[in-house]
Design a protein around this motif. Structure first.
Motif, PDB file in Angstrom:
ATOM      1  N   LYS A  14     -23.798  56.140 -12.607  1.00  0.00           N
ATOM      2  CA  LYS A  14     -22.772  56.587 -11.664  1.00  0.00           C
ATOM      3  C   LYS A  14     -22.100  57.862 -12.153  1.00  0.00           C
ATOM      4  O   LYS A  14     -21.870  58.801 -11.391  1.00  0.00           O
ATOM      5  CB  LYS A  14     -21.711  55.499 -11.470  1.00  0.00           C
ATOM      6  N   GLN A  15     -21.776  57.879 -13.430  1.00  0.00           N
ATOM      7  CA  GLN A  15     -21.072  59.038 -13.977  1.00  0.00           C
ATOM      8  C   GLN A  15     -21.969  60.279 -13.963  1.00  0.00           C
ATOM      9  O   GLN A  15     -21.492  61.390 -13.692  1.00  0.00           O
ATOM     10  CB  GLN A  15     -20.585  58.743 -15.406  1.00  0.00           C
ATOM     11  N   ALA A  43     -22.075  61.307 -10.382  1.00  0.00           N
ATOM     12  CA  ALA A  43     -20.759  61.826 -10.002  1.00  0.00           C
ATOM     13  C   ALA A  43     -20.546  63.229 -10.557  1.00  0.00           C
ATOM     14  O   ALA A  43     -19.921  64.084  -9.920  1.00  0.00           O
ATOM     15  CB  ALA A  43     -19.658  60.890 -10.490  1.00  0.00           C
ATOM     16  N   ILE A  75     -17.888  57.736  -6.149  1.00  0.00           N
ATOM     17  CA  ILE A  75     -17.917  56.524  -6.980  1.00  0.00           C
ATOM     18  C   ILE A  75     -17.485  55.307  -6.165  1.00  0.00           C
ATOM     19  O   ILE A  75     -18.102  54.239  -6.226  1.00  0.00           O
ATOM     20  CB  ILE A  75     -17.023  56.707  -8.225  1.00  0.00           C
TER      21      ILE A  75
END
Length: 450
Positions: free
Chosen positions: A55-56, A59, A173
């Motif tokens: 996710k990071q 993102a 997110i």
């Protein structure tokens, strides 16, 4: 003076440019959502795809996408802002010249101000947008006021756009978490992703918290430009009034002026359309009074201003008019020329100028105000639905669920548009008309939103 209709139209080009950015960014986030859950060409939500590290990483890509696009588009947005400011400045400058010529000629007929030789208003001010402030028939101080307001507005726009990357990253997110949450509860993968995209696209890229709502980037920037242009208008008019000793201003009016429960300057319907006295002893107005150095600056082309100042200032209205600052709240956030206000004002000379504004019925004004607020709400809903369609189409999803969702959205857009047009037709006698540019959402890479 700048009309309410002009102050509505002045932001159209800027808002269209910003809408393109918003549409592109929402589409990029939609694609990133799908790509996060895509492995070997197949969409599949699994614990590994939704892991914090994945996710990071994704993102971070969203953040870079948004920053890059804003940096590319910001110069174009700023060019539209400059056009808006200089277009308004030409109109303000021309109005000032016409006012001065009229009152001086009438006084000269009475044997006063015979030594005054006025410059002619330029053709450019009447019909075009000057390339720079030096082409305007404005004093050096008035030009500085204009350029200061332009820089201030550009700075506000820069600050608004700086928040976009962080907002987009958070939206991404949250949308990914929502998709994973839905799948865990038995919703199909494609539906979960489309619902997540729907959530992002419904909001668009938000930038500021205004009152109790989050505003889209185009709404926030449009408000900043309209407010900036109108504040520049007010400051230039007051500067010219101070330079030539004018003691009164006439405030514009329109049906549908802001209505509040208060009996003070925040209730625009109470003070619009009237003549007011400008009390130059008020410390709030000291910034507009020309200094000796500024008077010297005017000694060539604008020496006539100081010559007539003493004559104008000697005129008294015997307390006939109310105080402009106290009644209209100039300089206050919710007063005249404050946030999103469409009222303006111009120099007024009692006995020469005539206030032709007729009293607006209080109930008719409040009804129009409420109808316009409802119309704006309907327009926001139509734009939101179109953004959702663009985003889902741009995501790259396929299959029957995707086709069903697009058909559903098309039906909704049609129903919303029909309802909007019916509402406008029903209240056409109250001045409610369809405003097509407010329904537009920019195309994304050739995708039509019609």
């Amino acid at each position: 003076m700048l009309t309410p209709e002009y102050l509505t139209r002045i932001v159209e080009s800027t808002q269209e440019k910003v809408s393109e950015v918003n549409a592109y960014l929402v589409a990029r986030i939609a694609r990133r959502i799908k790509e996060l859950f895509e492995s070997t060409g197949k969409v599949d939500i699994s614990p590994s795809s939704i892991s914090d590290i994945n996710k990071q990483i994704a993102a971070g890509g969203v953040y870079e996408d948004v920053q890059s696009e804003i940096e590319k588009k910001l110069p174009g947005i700023q060019r539209e802002v400059k056009r808006a400011f200089y277009d308004a400045a030409g109109k303000i400058s021309y109005d000032n010249a016409v006012f001065t010529k009229k009152v001086v000629e009438i006084e000269q007929e009475q044997g006063n101000l015979l030594d005054i030789d006025l410059p002619k208003a330029t053709k450019l001010e009447r019909i075009g947008i000057p390339e720079d402030a030096s082409k305007l028939n404005m004093t050096p101080k008035e030009i500085r006021v204009l350029e200061s307001a332009y820089r201030r507005t550009n700075g506000e726009i820069y600050n608004l756009t700086r928040t976009c990357a962080g907002e987009a990253q958070r939206d991404f997110i949250e949308a990914c978490d929502r998709a994973f949450f839905l799948v865990k509860r038995g919703v199909s993968i494609d539906t979960a992703i489309m619902d997540a995209i729907n959530e992002v696209a419904s909001k668009g890229i938000t930038t500021v918290h205004y009152g109790r709502r989050n505003d889209s980037i185009e709404s926030a920037i449009a408000r900043a430009v309209r407010t900036g242009v109108n504040q520049a208008n007010g400051d230039i008019v007051l500067t010219r009034c101070a330079e030539m000793g004018v003691n009164h201003v006439l405030v514009s009016q329109h049906v549908g002026a802001r209505v509040t429960k208060s009996d003070d300057y925040t209730n625009h319907s109470l003070w619009q359309g009237k003549v007011y006295r400008v009390d130059w002893s008020n410390p709030a107005l000291s910034q507009y009074e020309p200094t000796p150095q500024e008077i010297q600056e005017n000694s060539s082309s604008f020496s006539f201003l100081d010559k007539i100042k003493g004559f104008f200032r000697s005129k008294s209205d015997n307390g006939k008019y109310q105080d402009f600052i106290a009644e209209c709240g100039y300089g206050q956030m919710l007063g005249i020329c404050g946030i999103n206000c469409r009222h303006s004002f111009g120099a007024f000379y009692p006995g020469v100028n005539i206030n032709t504004n007729e009293t607006i019925d209080k109930e008719a004004n409040e009804e129009k105000y409420n109808l316009e607020q409802k119309q704006r709400g309907m327009e926001r809903e139509i734009r939101k639905t179109k953004r959702v369609k663009n985003a889902i189409e741009a995501s790259g999803l396929e299959g029957e669920e995707f086709a069903d969702r697009i058909r559903e959205i098309n039906r909704l857009i049609k129903a919303q548009t029909e309802s909007y047009n019916s509402f406008c037709a029903e209240h056409a006698d109250k001045g409610i008309k369809p405003i097509n540019w407010r329904l537009k959402v920019a195309k994304v890479e050739g995708i039509s939103n019609s």
